[in-house]
Motif scaffolding. Structure first.
Motif, mmCIF file in Angstrom:
data_model
loop_
_atom_site.group_PDB
_atom_site.id
_atom_site.type_symbol
_atom_site.label_atom_id
_atom_site.label_comp_id
_atom_site.label_asym_id
_atom_site.label_seq_id
_atom_site.Cartn_x
_atom_site.Cartn_y
_atom_site.Cartn_z
ATOM 1 N N TYR A 113 11.541 -6.456 4.353
ATOM 2 C CA TYR A 113 11.778 -5.986 5.772
ATOM 3 C C TYR A 113 13.084 -6.623 6.390
ATOM 4 N N ARG A 114 13.470 -7.831 6.222
ATOM 5 C CA ARG A 114 14.533 -8.403 6.709
ATOM 6 C C ARG A 114 15.707 -8.017 5.912
ATOM 7 N N LYS A 115 15.553 -7.974 4.672
ATOM 8 C CA LYS A 115 16.681 -7.674 3.851
ATOM 9 C C LYS A 115 17.326 -6.348 4.167
ATOM 10 N N LEU A 116 16.360 -5.382 4.129
ATOM 11 C CA LEU A 116 16.771 -3.765 4.547
ATOM 12 C C LEU A 116 17.192 -3.692 6.037
ATOM 13 N N ALA A 117 16.483 -4.434 6.846
ATOM 14 C CA ALA A 117 16.967 -4.279 8.392
ATOM 15 C C ALA A 117 18.323 -4.940 8.494
ATOM 16 N N MET A 118 18.817 -6.015 7.815
ATOM 17 C CA MET A 118 20.169 -6.473 7.995
ATOM 18 C C MET A 118 20.954 -5.475 7.323
ATOM 19 N N LYS A 119 20.791 -4.798 6.300
ATOM 20 C CA LYS A 119 21.478 -3.775 5.642
ATOM 21 C C LYS A 119 21.764 -2.601 6.397
ATOM 22 N N TYR A 120 20.978 -2.103 7.215
ATOM 23 C CA TYR A 120 20.834 -0.836 7.666
ATOM 24 C C TYR A 120 20.803 -0.814 9.390
ATOM 25 N N LYS B 259 25.653 -3.078 12.690
ATOM 26 C CA LYS B 259 26.137 -3.276 11.509
ATOM 27 C C LYS B 259 26.759 -1.868 10.951
ATOM 28 N N ASN B 260 26.204 -0.979 11.414
ATOM 29 C CA ASN B 260 26.644 0.560 10.693
ATOM 30 C C ASN B 260 26.793 1.492 11.996
#
Length: 382
Positions: A25-32, A36-37
């Motif tokens: 979750y942390r990895k995907l949440a940071m990405k999307y 950040k977007n």
């Protein structure tokens, strides 16, 4: 549009533990994350999707319901659906919200506070009840009284666990926070580690004089009778949710829900496919050849049907509106009746002669097998 599997959304297996789920979750949440977007609608929708998946899979109760019933177990109230009454709409927080949810227990509440979550109201456990009903009851509905065993708040202490006339006290070990913090200086600065208080087990309060009726637990197990209404049209595998009929919540949280899982006994005559009924009816060779008015069993009783002259075995006719009522509209399906022509197994000599004459009239050449194979073998051994 159907939802993606929550495990697939986070990219983890169904056997993943809490640590793997948090990491994914942390990895995907940071990405999307929208911060950040900015302005990227696709990323925003993706973030909503992974947030929804994490909210369910990170909660033991919700995850059990999802594993058992799929999206129906967590998508909201109503027949055939589960639900915890929690949405995922609204605005988004900053990156600190992600760290607070995933690492709150590590940093002692520095990003949102694990203590607040431990002491917050918590929904009670859900209960599953398996109800077996008859074929006709599934078709037309039935009222049923069921008995369930569940935890109830102690009537003597009102659920506090404390002896009447006394009350729960703030835990002297953790000061009411429910956790013990330890500090360690590292090259990155002072780090805070928090663990659940062993004295109050994270509650923040303790009972000095326990209630004698519940031994300080605040709850007692009781058998409860509940009237349930099984609607017409349910099928094998249907699930009915009764909101608030589960076990009581903690710290003022709402009660859990009761899920009634339906299993339907097979019928000796009928088979069901969706809202339609299927039935094979045997008729004689004479009835098929000459035509006849026959009685056909249905869920509503027997009805008369005119079999046409020359009806072939395997012919299917439809009785409109003789199926199962639709669960939501009440409109009934149909009954499909397949004709099976029975061939007589034993004939008298007179009956055989009649059939021979019939064959001659139709120009059909018949080669009768006078004796079976084993009968011929017996004759040779005599």
């Amino acid at each position: 549009m159907s939802k993606r599997d929550y495990y697939e959304t986070l990219g983890v297996s169904k056997e993943a533990d809490d640590k793997d789920i948090k990491k994914a979750y942390r990895k995907l949440a940071m990405k999307y994350h929208p911060d950040k977007n900015a302005g990227d609608k696709e990323s925003e929708e993706k973030f909503k999707e992974i947030n929804e998946a994490y909210q369910v899979l990170s909660d033991p109760q919700k995850r059990r319901a999802y594993d058992q019933f799929g999206h129906a177990g967590v998508d909201g109230g109503g027949f055939g659906q589960g639900g915890y009454g929690q949405g995922f709409g609204g605005g988004f927080g900053g990156f600190e919200d992600i760290f607070g949810d995933v690492f709150g227990d590590m940093f002692g509440g520095g990003f949102g506070g694990s203590a607040r979550r431990r002491n917050a109201p918590q929904k009670g456990n859900d209960i599953r009840y398996d109800a077996r009903i008859k074929f006709e009851e599934a078709a037309f509905g039935v009222d049923r009284e069921i008995k369930i065993d569940r935890q109830e708040e102690c009537e003597v202490c009102g659920g506090s666990g404390a002896k009447p006339g006394t009350s729960r006290k703030t835990c002297p070990t953790c000061g009411g926070s429910g956790e013990i913090k330890t500090y360690k200086d590292t090259m990155f600065g002072r780090m805070v580690s928090a663990t659940t208080c062993h004295n109050c087990r994270g509650e923040g309060t303790i009972v000095e004089q326990p209630c004698e009726n519940c031994q300080g637990r605040g709850r007692v197990r009781k058998t409860k009778k509940i009237e349930i209404k099984i609607p017409a049209g349910v099928d094998d595998g249907s699930v009915i949710k009764l909101s608030g009929e589960g076990e009581p919540g903690l710290r003022g949280g709402p009660r859990g829900d009761l899920y009634v899982a339906i299993s339907v006994e097979p019928h000796e005559l009928f088979k069901r496919d969706g809202y339609d009924i299927y039935y094979d009816i045997p008729i004689t060779f004479v009835q098929a050849a000459l035509g006849d008015e026959i009685e056909v069993p249905t869920l509503d009783g027997k009805v008369k049907y005119k079999v046409a002259e020359g009806t072939q075995s395997g012919t299917v006719f439809r009785l409109k509106g003789k199926g199962v009522p639709h669960l939501r509209t009440g409109a009934r399906g149909d009954q499909y009746v397949k004709v099976v022509v029975e061939v007589p197994r034993s004939l008298s000599e007179k009956q055989k002669e009649i059939l021979r004459d019939f064959a001659k009239e139709t120009g059909e050449e018949v080669h009768e097998q006078k004796k079976g194979f084993f009968e011929k073998v017996k004759d040779k051994l005599k």
